[in-house]
Design an enzyme around this catalytic site. Structure first.
Site, PDB file in Angstrom:
ATOM      1  N   ASN A 211      -7.995  -2.351   6.282  1.00  0.00           N
ATOM      2  CA  ASN A 211      -7.844  -0.981   5.798  1.00  0.00           C
ATOM      3  C   ASN A 211      -9.181  -0.562   5.195  1.00  0.00           C
ATOM      4  O   ASN A 211      -9.546  -1.043   4.127  1.00  0.00           O
ATOM      5  CB  ASN A 211      -6.721  -0.952   4.747  1.00  0.00           C
ATOM      6  CG  ASN A 211      -6.591   0.403   4.065  1.00  0.00           C
ATOM      7  OD1 ASN A 211      -7.193   1.385   4.489  1.00  0.00           O
ATOM      8  ND2 ASN A 211      -5.800   0.446   2.994  1.00  0.00           N
TER       9      ASN A 211
ATOM     10  N   LYS B 243      -9.923   2.291   4.024  1.00  0.00           N
ATOM     11  CA  LYS B 243      -9.771   3.320   2.987  1.00  0.00           C
ATOM     12  C   LYS B 243     -10.783   4.450   3.230  1.00  0.00           C
ATOM     13  O   LYS B 243     -11.102   4.741   4.385  1.00  0.00           O
ATOM     14  CB  LYS B 243      -9.892   2.696   1.596  1.00  0.00           C
ATOM     15  CG  LYS B 243      -8.970   1.468   1.438  1.00  0.00           C
ATOM     16  CD  LYS B 243      -8.885   0.933   0.056  1.00  0.00           C
ATOM     17  CE  LYS B 243      -7.917  -0.246   0.018  1.00  0.00           C
ATOM     18  NZ  LYS B 243      -7.711  -0.772  -1.311  1.00  0.00           N
TER      19      LYS B 243
ATOM     20  N   HIS C  87       0.790   3.355   0.940  1.00  0.00           N
ATOM     21  CA  HIS C  87      -0.169   2.538   0.184  1.00  0.00           C
ATOM     22  C   HIS C  87      -0.138   2.987  -1.275  1.00  0.00           C
ATOM     23  O   HIS C  87       0.050   4.181  -1.563  1.00  0.00           O
ATOM     24  CB  HIS C  87      -1.569   2.717   0.782  1.00  0.00           C
ATOM     25  CG  HIS C  87      -2.546   1.715   0.238  1.00  0.00           C
ATOM     26  ND1 HIS C  87      -3.086   1.828  -1.018  1.00  0.00           N
ATOM     27  CD2 HIS C  87      -3.036   0.570   0.771  1.00  0.00           C
ATOM     28  CE1 HIS C  87      -3.884   0.781  -1.226  1.00  0.00           C
ATOM     29  NE2 HIS C  87      -3.871   0.009  -0.163  1.00  0.00           N
TER      30      HIS C  87
ATOM     31  N   GLU D  66      -2.383   3.558  -3.285  1.00  0.00           N
ATOM     32  CA  GLU D  66      -3.349   4.616  -3.598  1.00  0.00           C
ATOM     33  C   GLU D  66      -2.806   5.984  -3.191  1.00  0.00           C
ATOM     34  O   GLU D  66      -3.081   6.991  -3.838  1.00  0.00           O
ATOM     35  CB  GLU D  66      -4.690   4.305  -2.902  1.00  0.00           C
ATOM     36  CG  GLU D  66      -5.380   3.131  -3.598  1.00  0.00           C
ATOM     37  CD  GLU D  66      -6.251   2.273  -2.704  1.00  0.00           C
ATOM     38  OE1 GLU D  66      -6.597   2.706  -1.595  1.00  0.00           O
ATOM     39  OE2 GLU D  66      -6.590   1.150  -3.134  1.00  0.00           O
TER      40      GLU D  66
ATOM     41  N   GLU E  61       1.645  -5.499  -1.493  1.00  0.00           N
ATOM     42  CA  GLU E  61       0.357  -5.359  -2.163  1.00  0.00           C
ATOM     43  C   GLU E  61       0.591  -5.107  -3.654  1.00  0.00           C
ATOM     44  O   GLU E  61       0.820  -3.947  -4.058  1.00  0.00           O
ATOM     45  CB  GLU E  61      -0.430  -4.186  -1.571  1.00  0.00           C
ATOM     46  CG  GLU E  61      -0.742  -4.352  -0.100  1.00  0.00           C
ATOM     47  CD  GLU E  61      -1.988  -3.574   0.304  1.00  0.00           C
ATOM     48  OE1 GLU E  61      -2.871  -4.175   0.911  1.00  0.00           O
ATOM     49  OE2 GLU E  61      -2.083  -2.367  -0.006  1.00  0.00           O
TER      50      GLU E  61
ATOM     51  N   GLY F 138      -8.358  -4.757  -5.019  1.00  0.00           N
ATOM     52  CA  GLY F 138      -9.743  -4.512  -5.427  1.00  0.00           C
ATOM     53  C   GLY F 138     -10.148  -5.177  -6.725  1.00  0.00           C
ATOM     54  O   GLY F 138     -11.206  -4.877  -7.271  1.00  0.00           O
TER      55      GLY F 138
ATOM     56  N   SER G 263      -7.090  -8.304  -2.601  1.00  0.00           N
ATOM     57  CA  SER G 263      -8.174  -9.267  -2.829  1.00  0.00           C
ATOM     58  C   SER G 263      -8.147 -10.458  -1.867  1.00  0.00           C
ATOM     59  O   SER G 263      -8.494 -11.567  -2.253  1.00  0.00           O
ATOM     60  CB  SER G 263      -8.173  -9.743  -4.291  1.00  0.00           C
ATOM     61  OG  SER G 263      -8.412  -8.647  -5.149  1.00  0.00           O
TER      62      SER G 263
HETATM   63  P1  13P Z   1      -8.680  -5.211  -1.298  1.00  0.00           P
HETATM   64  O1  13P Z   1      -8.597  -6.253  -0.198  1.00  0.00           O
HETATM   65  O2  13P Z   1     -10.005  -4.560  -1.386  1.00  0.00           O
HETATM   66  O3  13P Z   1      -8.179  -5.770  -2.592  1.00  0.00           O
HETATM   67  O4  13P Z   1      -7.659  -4.032  -0.907  1.00  0.00           O
HETATM   68  C1  13P Z   1      -6.373  -4.356  -0.516  1.00  0.00           C
HETATM   69  C2  13P Z   1      -5.724  -3.147   0.022  1.00  0.00           C
HETATM   70  O5  13P Z   1      -5.412  -2.223  -0.696  1.00  0.00           O
HETATM   71  C3  13P Z   1      -5.482  -3.088   1.477  1.00  0.00           C
HETATM   72  O6  13P Z   1      -4.648  -2.051   1.828  1.00  0.00           O
END
Ligand code: 13P
Length: 259
Positions: A12, A14, A99, A101, A169, A175, A214
């Protein structure tokens, strides 16, 4: 890993990536051309601006390309949004939905996510439906309640093992460089599996359950070897082909162990 479930490593991107980053997708497309592609799927979800060019780069590769969101309607007055049909029109095969976010930045509720997943099915896309608890919810021991509520609310009745992937997640792991313990992931994924089997029977047994938050080359083998973890949804480490391919390649060892 779950028996009889084909793993999926999904990236992803983003809100990252411009045309300059297409070289990374090209390298990924080439990197997944080996024999492991008979056993493990790979998917990259760049921003919508790169979707069509990215799929063109992957026509001769098993690397699939998907999007990061879609609107719940097929078309209409929704400035700035894209529909599932538009993703399919760009030869995208998957769409990430719900997601954390998007749930936070855009106020997406379980109900909206469920409608979006239904729209994805209509366009013959596979929906990757994200669930996961916040740090406060974890600290108040409500992780499994949150997962139950999100799975029941976000996954449509028409979900099958083909059209739906679930990504666990934990919000606090995204992150942050921190992951839950293997035991905690095991508990969460076993719980999700039992919820899905109760609701969808055999389809639920075969639905892919990804872990996200992560995931890096250094921890991928440990995370992917947990029962009921059928792959990863990778954020930051999917931006570079070397890291993404290193994560994908942990299955060389893991699959050899099961043979
Ligand atoms: P990270 O791997 O950067 O922690 O992000 C995970 C994520 O949100 C994937 O959708």
């Amino acid at each position: 890993m779950s028996p009889d479930v084909r793993p999926l490593i999904a990236g992803n991107w983003k809100m990252n990536g411009t045309r300059q980053s297409l070289g990374e997708i090209k390298a990924m497309a080439e990197g997944v051309m080996g024999p492991l592609s008979d056993r493990v799927d790979a998917l990259i979800c760049p921003p919508a601006t790169l979707l069509y060019v990215a799929t063109a780069l992957c026509t001769d590769s098993p690397l699939m390309v998907g999007a990061q969101d879609c609107h719940r309607n097929v078309s209409g007055p929704h400035t700035g949004d894209i529909s599932a049909e538009m993703i399919a029109d760009c030869f995208g095969t998957h769409v990430i939905l719900g997601h954390s976010e998007r749930r936070t930045d855009h106020g997406e509720t379980d109900h909206i996510v469920r409608d979006k997943a239904a729209a994805a099915y209509q366009a013959e896309l596979t929906a990757i439906i994200c669930v996961g608890e916040t740090e406060d919810e974890r600290d108040s021991y409500s992780t499994l309640d949150v997962l139950r509520r999100q799975l029941r609310g976000s996954v449509p009745d028409g979900a099958t093992a083909d059209n739906t992937v679930i990504a666990y997640e934990p919000v606090w792991a995204i992150g942050s460089g921190v992951t839950p313990t293997a035991e905690d992931i095991d508990v969460a994924h076993s719980f999700m599996r039992s919820e899905l089997v109760r609701r969808f029977g055999d389809e639920g047994r075969h639905m892919r359950l990804l872990y996200g938050g992560s995931v890096k080359p250094a921890n991928a083998e440990k995370l992917m070897s947990i029962a009921n973890v059928d792959g990863a949804l990778v954020g930051g480490a999917s931006l570079k082909a070397d890291d993404f391919l290193a994560i994908y390649s942990v299955y060389e060892g893991l699959i050899a162990e099961t043979l």
